[in-house]
Design a protein around this motif. Structure first.
Motif, PDB file in Angstrom:
ATOM      1  N   ALA A 107     -81.843  75.312  -9.694  1.00 15.58           N
ATOM      2  CA  ALA A 107     -80.874  74.611 -10.532  1.00 15.58           C
ATOM      3  C   ALA A 107     -79.429  74.843 -10.103  1.00 15.58           C
ATOM      4  O   ALA A 107     -78.511  74.328 -10.739  1.00 15.58           O
ATOM      5  CB  ALA A 107     -81.052  75.045 -11.988  1.00 15.58           C
ATOM      6  N   SER A 108     -79.229  75.590  -9.015  1.00 20.41           N
ATOM      7  CA  SER A 108     -77.864  75.828  -8.551  1.00 20.41           C
ATOM      8  C   SER A 108     -77.346  74.683  -7.678  1.00 20.41           C
ATOM      9  O   SER A 108     -76.173  74.641  -7.334  1.00 20.41           O
ATOM     10  CB  SER A 108     -77.800  77.147  -7.768  1.00 20.41           C
ATOM     11  OG  SER A 108     -78.581  77.064  -6.588  1.00 20.41           O
ATOM     12  N   GLY A 128     -85.348  78.012 -18.732  1.00 23.22           N
ATOM     13  CA  GLY A 128     -84.337  78.584 -17.863  1.00 23.22           C
ATOM     14  C   GLY A 128     -83.336  79.395 -18.651  1.00 23.22           C
ATOM     15  O   GLY A 128     -83.248  79.288 -19.875  1.00 23.22           O
ATOM     16  N   ILE A 129     -82.587  80.216 -17.937  1.00 26.33           N
ATOM     17  CA  ILE A 129     -81.578  81.038 -18.589  1.00 26.33           C
ATOM     18  C   ILE A 129     -80.425  80.169 -19.075  1.00 26.33           C
ATOM     19  O   ILE A 129     -80.295  79.012 -18.694  1.00 26.33           O
ATOM     20  CB  ILE A 129     -81.064  82.150 -17.637  1.00 26.33           C
ATOM     21  CG1 ILE A 129     -80.445  81.554 -16.373  1.00 26.33           C
ATOM     22  CG2 ILE A 129     -82.172  83.140 -17.308  1.00 26.33           C
ATOM     23  CD1 ILE A 129     -79.798  82.584 -15.452  1.00 26.33           C
ATOM     24  N   ASP A 130     -79.588  80.755 -19.920  1.00 26.07           N
ATOM     25  CA  ASP A 130     -78.425  80.046 -20.441  1.00 26.07           C
ATOM     26  C   ASP A 130     -77.570  79.531 -19.287  1.00 26.07           C
ATOM     27  O   ASP A 130     -77.314  80.255 -18.326  1.00 26.07           O
ATOM     28  CB  ASP A 130     -77.575  80.986 -21.299  1.00 26.07           C
ATOM     29  CG  ASP A 130     -78.310  81.492 -22.531  1.00 26.07           C
ATOM     30  OD1 ASP A 130     -79.542  81.637 -22.458  1.00 26.07           O
ATOM     31  OD2 ASP A 130     -77.657  81.741 -23.554  1.00 26.07           O
ATOM     32  N   PRO A 169     -98.465  72.745 -22.496  1.00 25.59           N
ATOM     33  CA  PRO A 169     -97.669  71.677 -21.880  1.00 25.59           C
ATOM     34  C   PRO A 169     -98.370  71.072 -20.662  1.00 25.59           C
ATOM     35  O   PRO A 169     -99.134  71.749 -19.971  1.00 25.59           O
ATOM     36  CB  PRO A 169     -96.386  72.397 -21.449  1.00 25.59           C
ATOM     37  CG  PRO A 169     -96.349  73.659 -22.254  1.00 25.59           C
ATOM     38  CD  PRO A 169     -97.783  74.038 -22.448  1.00 25.59           C
ATOM     39  N   ASP A 170     -98.092  69.795 -20.407  1.00 25.43           N
ATOM     40  CA  ASP A 170     -98.592  69.152 -19.191  1.00 25.43           C
ATOM     41  C   ASP A 170     -97.828  69.660 -17.977  1.00 25.43           C
ATOM     42  O   ASP A 170     -98.349  69.657 -16.863  1.00 25.43           O
ATOM     43  CB  ASP A 170     -98.462  67.626 -19.307  1.00 25.43           C
ATOM     44  CG  ASP A 170     -99.381  67.089 -20.392  1.00 25.43           C
ATOM     45  OD1 ASP A 170    -100.603  67.163 -20.210  1.00 25.43           O
ATOM     46  OD2 ASP A 170     -98.861  66.631 -21.425  1.00 25.43           O
ATOM     47  N   ALA A 171     -96.586  70.090 -18.198  1.00 27.55           N
ATOM     48  CA  ALA A 171     -95.794  70.711 -17.135  1.00 27.55           C
ATOM     49  C   ALA A 171     -94.733  71.586 -17.773  1.00 27.55           C
ATOM     50  O   ALA A 171     -94.134  71.222 -18.791  1.00 27.55           O
ATOM     51  CB  ALA A 171     -95.134  69.660 -16.249  1.00 27.55           C
ATOM     52  N   VAL A 172     -94.527  72.763 -17.171  1.00 23.63           N
ATOM     53  CA  VAL A 172     -93.397  73.623 -17.536  1.00 23.63           C
ATOM     54  C   VAL A 172     -92.533  73.725 -16.289  1.00 23.63           C
ATOM     55  O   VAL A 172     -93.003  74.130 -15.224  1.00 23.63           O
ATOM     56  CB  VAL A 172     -93.849  75.026 -17.990  1.00 23.63           C
ATOM     57  CG1 VAL A 172     -92.622  75.887 -18.315  1.00 23.63           C
ATOM     58  CG2 VAL A 172     -94.778  74.944 -19.192  1.00 23.63           C
ATOM     59  N   ILE A 173     -91.274  73.312 -16.422  1.00 26.00           N
ATOM     60  CA  ILE A 173     -90.346  73.299 -15.300  1.00 26.00           C
ATOM     61  C   ILE A 173     -89.283  74.361 -15.545  1.00 26.00           C
ATOM     62  O   ILE A 173     -88.537  74.290 -16.524  1.00 26.00           O
ATOM     63  CB  ILE A 173     -89.701  71.909 -15.138  1.00 26.00           C
ATOM     64  CG1 ILE A 173     -90.786  70.844 -14.951  1.00 26.00           C
ATOM     65  CG2 ILE A 173     -88.717  71.908 -13.967  1.00 26.00           C
ATOM     66  CD1 ILE A 173     -90.289  69.418 -15.101  1.00 26.00           C
ATOM     67  N   LEU A 174     -89.248  75.356 -14.671  1.00 25.07           N
ATOM     68  CA  LEU A 174     -88.265  76.428 -14.777  1.00 25.07           C
ATOM     69  C   LEU A 174     -87.061  76.095 -13.914  1.00 25.07           C
ATOM     70  O   LEU A 174     -87.184  75.969 -12.691  1.00 25.07           O
ATOM     71  CB  LEU A 174     -88.884  77.760 -14.329  1.00 25.07           C
ATOM     72  CG  LEU A 174     -87.926  78.960 -14.234  1.00 25.07           C
ATOM     73  CD1 LEU A 174     -87.290  79.270 -15.587  1.00 25.07           C
ATOM     74  CD2 LEU A 174     -88.654  80.174 -13.678  1.00 25.07           C
ATOM     75  N   LEU A 175     -85.911  75.923 -14.554  1.00 22.06           N
ATOM     76  CA  LEU A 175     -84.662  75.695 -13.834  1.00 22.06           C
ATOM     77  C   LEU A 175     -84.093  77.072 -13.502  1.00 22.06           C
ATOM     78  O   LEU A 175     -83.562  77.768 -14.368  1.00 22.06           O
ATOM     79  CB  LEU A 175     -83.690  74.868 -14.677  1.00 22.06           C
ATOM     80  CG  LEU A 175     -84.197  73.492 -15.101  1.00 22.06           C
ATOM     81  CD1 LEU A 175     -83.100  72.724 -15.835  1.00 22.06           C
ATOM     82  CD2 LEU A 175     -84.702  72.693 -13.917  1.00 22.06           C
ATOM     83  N   ASP A 176     -84.236  77.458 -12.257  1.00 21.50           N
ATOM     84  CA  ASP A 176     -83.899  78.817 -11.835  1.00 21.50           C
ATOM     85  C   ASP A 176     -82.540  78.861 -11.149  1.00 21.50           C
ATOM     86  O   ASP A 176     -82.207  77.973 -10.348  1.00 21.50           O
ATOM     87  CB  ASP A 176     -84.981  79.333 -10.874  1.00 21.50           C
ATOM     88  CG  ASP A 176     -84.682  80.719 -10.365  1.00 21.50           C
ATOM     89  OD1 ASP A 176     -84.456  81.620 -11.207  1.00 21.50           O
ATOM     90  OD2 ASP A 176     -84.653  80.913  -9.135  1.00 21.50           O
ATOM     91  N   MET A 177     -81.774  79.905 -11.468  1.00 23.03           N
ATOM     92  CA  MET A 177     -80.492  80.104 -10.788  1.00 23.03           C
ATOM     93  C   MET A 177     -80.009  81.532 -10.988  1.00 23.03           C
ATOM     94  O   MET A 177     -80.478  82.236 -11.886  1.00 23.03           O
ATOM     95  CB  MET A 177     -79.447  79.104 -11.264  1.00 23.03           C
ATOM     96  CG  MET A 177     -78.957  79.295 -12.677  1.00 23.03           C
ATOM     97  SD  MET A 177     -77.835  77.975 -13.229  1.00 23.03           S
ATOM     98  CE  MET A 177     -76.840  77.656 -11.808  1.00 23.03           C
ATOM     99  N   ASP A 178     -79.065  81.931 -10.161  1.00 17.03           N
ATOM    100  CA  ASP A 178     -78.440  83.238 -10.261  1.00 17.03           C
ATOM    101  C   ASP A 178     -77.702  83.331 -11.602  1.00 17.03           C
ATOM    102  O   ASP A 178     -76.882  82.461 -11.920  1.00 17.03           O
ATOM    103  CB  ASP A 178     -77.461  83.403  -9.092  1.00 17.03           C
ATOM    104  CG  ASP A 178     -76.801  84.766  -9.043  1.00 17.03           C
ATOM    105  OD1 ASP A 178     -76.526  85.362 -10.100  1.00 17.03           O
ATOM    106  OD2 ASP A 178     -76.541  85.236  -7.928  1.00 17.03           O
ATOM    107  N   PRO A 179     -77.956  84.386 -12.390  1.00 17.48           N
ATOM    108  CA  PRO A 179     -77.284  84.510 -13.685  1.00 17.48           C
ATOM    109  C   PRO A 179     -75.759  84.558 -13.602  1.00 17.48           C
ATOM    110  O   PRO A 179     -75.084  84.109 -14.528  1.00 17.48           O
ATOM    111  CB  PRO A 179     -77.847  85.823 -14.245  1.00 17.48           C
ATOM    112  CG  PRO A 179     -79.171  85.977 -13.587  1.00 17.48           C
ATOM    113  CD  PRO A 179     -78.984  85.420 -12.208  1.00 17.48           C
TER     114      PRO A 179
END
Length: 197
Positions: free
Chosen positions: A178-179, A9-11, A124-134
């Protein structure tokens, strides 16, 4: 045999906080958990984190991240083989997303970036992307009171987010909003991880 889980995910998206919380919960359930991150905190990774390389091109920086990942991957494979659950804060998708985005007019080609890592990365067994507005993620970063990195600017992070979403679509990453409140995000992450453990 253990498992290898990656949070991306982004910073400011909450990766580090989530990694620590997930590890604590899984350890309380009796699992042997190792938390790691990229760049690493030793050797090449420590050099990257120090900023000693200065303002270098996206391609040159990609090569440093890839060298660090090559060494890191060996330790990940060893830990998984020993039966540990390895939770990693960033892995190869981070380099692909960040270094393919234009920074000061410079970027690296996505296909070239993927080609650097594909011969050796651990799957990886799973890659989880925590996504949100920058814009929201940058508010979080600002609230931490830390010195901003060169990556923490809105136009750049918007590109990074789009690259992450493209990678998620191409490689089947799990995408978590992630928001939302931290407890809801953590619950979703744990549900995904439990399905692969």
């Amino acid at each position: 045999m253990g498992s290898f889980i990656v949070l991306e995910g982004i910073d400011g998206s909450g990766k580090s906080t989530a990694c620590a919380a997930v590890a604590e919960i899984l350890r309380s359930e009796g699992l042997d958990v190792e938390v790691t991150a990229e760049p690493t905190h030793e050797g090449i990774g420590a050099f990257i984190r120090s900023g000693a390389a200065g303002r270098i091109s996206q391609r040159a920086e990609s090569l440093l991240f890839t060298a660090d990942r090559y060494e890191h991957t060996a330790s990940i494979r060893e830990a998984v083989s020993a039966g540990r659950v390895v939770i990693c804060d960033r892995y190869y998708a981070s380099t692909a997303a960040y270094q393919s985005a234009k920074l000061d007019g410079d970027s690296a080609d996505m296909a070239w970036l993927r080609g650097l890592c594909e011969p050796f990365v651990a799957e990886p067994d799973a890659v989880i992307l925590l996504d949100m507005d920058p814009a929201v993620s940058l508010d979080r970063v600002g609230a931490r009171g830390e010195e901003e990195s060169k990556f923490e600017n809105l136009p750049f992070l918007r590109q990074v987010r789009e690259a992450y979403l493209d990678l998620a679509d191409a490689y089947g990453f799990e995408v978590v909003d992630a928001s939302r409140p931290a407890g809801e995000v953590l619950s979703d992450i744990l549900q995904i991880i439990r399905e692969v453990l």
